[in-house]
Scaffold this active site. Structure first.
Site: not given
Length: 463
Positions: A78, A154, A178
């Site tokens: 990420k 996310s 997330s």
């Protein structure tokens, strides 16, 4: 083209000389080139770096050097985790003007020490304040199993890259859900470890008192291998535990005999689509779980998590909000501004409730070892969808996807997210929740569900 291999198989092939790390990385880069234009999981592809590292690993193997348990395994992270030579985006336009990171984040360094090879950075919701996988700056990540649907967020690119078979292992973050939400929507396994178990050093924060980093994968074995490599104290993270590593891979196949498993009732048995609870029931049946437990005041816990998230997140971004308000995603900006206006007394009450709630939930683990709960209230909504209907009530999508994850991360419990496929539709997710520091138990239960065929993470048919 055949389905890509899992991390454990790749590492075994490279270690035994049946495949070279360079070939494995080239295959991953080629798959990214062919497929990611439709998925939009990657924001940065590090071909030169990855191939150079693969060549060094291959040379070490030829020289008889002992290599790690993830030798040759391509992985991606990420883009809120520092990658040396790149500005750490955190999904934001503003962050692209930051200086390039001088070194990799702690967890990248630990995976590479185990032999894994970083191939890129992954898409995410801006500043991790997102449950959808939508990003106005880098474009929305798309669900590999149905490109017109959300990935969840996310850690959108982290789950999408796994589901599309682009890499067998990724790193994400989980503040309010997330990792678990995109794992459910995209049909892969994820681990949110105990708060403080894995170092967050070299990552861009969202809510310091709630942030976790953790792995996603297509198998529980891969998840455990990654988790073992990621553990260890880190003086660079002030909240990281000083506990020594506690390897879980050796215990993964010991089964579930003797484990006391219950299903979360009340709050966690309403407010979602029927198939969500059917997925939990299927997992419970496979595990022989017949008892129900009640997490006290779970609705209030979710509300308190919202207050703390909004307040801490806003405090972090005040200078950016003043200087560059137009460069934020408007939806993120407005929530941060609202958080900045919360009365301090409300936040203080939320923190006091948090301490009470944690103590009450931990008492449940005197009588059970694992609690099962749904991960999301529905399957992945369509991209751009703003509202859904739950229990006959129309609700906004973005803030309500995390109804079942927030009361758990709020108190830092370890959770393995496991994907369930009830039919030919999109996957659903089950949270396997354990007491603090008992990741091994959560992963053993997830492995049993995988071994019995209740949970699986197939590669989407995109090739």
């Amino acid at each position: 083209m055949s389905a890509p291999l899992d991390a454990a198989s790749i590492a075994a092939a490279v270690a035994e000389g049946r495949a070279s790390a360079r070939t494995v990385v080239l295959d991953a880069l080629e798959r990214i080139r062919r497929i990611d234009g439709r998925v939009n999981a990657f924001t940065d592809v590090l071909a030169e770096r990855a191939l150079a590292r693969a060549d060094r690993l291959d040379a070490a193997i030829r020289e008889g050097v002992r290599i790690g348990p993830l030798a040759g395994v391509p992985f991606a992270v990420k883009n809120l985790i520092d990658i040396a030579g790149l500005p750490t985006r955190a999904g934001a336009k503003i962050n692209r003007d930051r200086p390039a990171a001088e070194r990799d984040g702690a967890l990248i360094r630990r995976l590479e020490a185990a032999g894994a090879i970083l191939v890129g950075g992954l898409n995410m919701g801006e500043y991790a304040y997102d449950f959808t996988g939508e990003n106005v700056h880098d474009g929305d990540a798309r669900n590999p199993h149905a490109l017109g649907h959300m990935t969840g967020g996310s850690s959108s690119g982290s789950a999408a890259a796994i589901a599309a078979g682009l890499v067998p292992l990724t790193l994400g973050s989980d503040t309010n859900g997330s990792i678990r939400v995109p794992a459910a929507f995209c049909g892969c396994f994820g681990l949110k470890p105990t708060y403080g178990r894995l170092s967050r050093a070299g990552s861009f924060p969202f809510v310091g008192s709630l942030d976790h980093l953790g792995p996603l994968a297509r198998s529980v074995t891969d998840l455990a291998l990654a988790y073992d490599a990621l553990q260890g104290p880190d003086p660079d993270d002030p909240v990281a535990t000083t506990r020594p590593p506690d390897p879980v891979t050796p215990a993964l196949e010991t089964g579930i005999d003797g484990l006391r498993i219950a299903v979360a009732g009340d709050y966690f048995a309403r407010g979602g689509d029927p198939e969500v609870f059917a997925a939990v029931a299927r997992a419970a049946e496979a595990l022989g779980a017949r008892s129900t437990v009640m997490l006290p005041e779970a609705q209030r816990a979710r509300a308190a998590a919202y207050l703390i998230t909004a307040a801490e997140g806003a405090t972090l971004h005040l200078d950016r909000l003043r200087a560059r308000p137009k460069d934020f995603d408007p939806a993120v900006r407005d929530r941060l501004i609202a958080g900045a206006m919360l009365p301090a007394a409300h936040v203080e009450r939320a923190q006091r409730f948090r301490r009470w709630y944690r103590a009450r939930v931990l008492e449940l683990f005197d009588s059970v070892d694992v609690i099962l709960a749904p991960a999301t209230p529905c399957r992945a909504p369509k991209g751009g969808q703003t509202h859904f209907v739950l229990d006959g009530v129309s609700l906004p999508v973005r803030p309500n996807i995390g109804v079942f994850t927030q009361p758990i991360s709020f108190i830092g419990l370890p959770v393995a997210a496991a994907p369930v496929w009830l039919d030919d539709g999109l996957p659903l997710g089950v949270q396997v929740i354990a007491a603090p520091w008992r990741e091994e138990i959560a992963l053993r239960v997830a492995r049993h569900l995988e071994r019995t065929g209740v949970c699986a993470a197939p590669v989407a048919e995109l090739a």
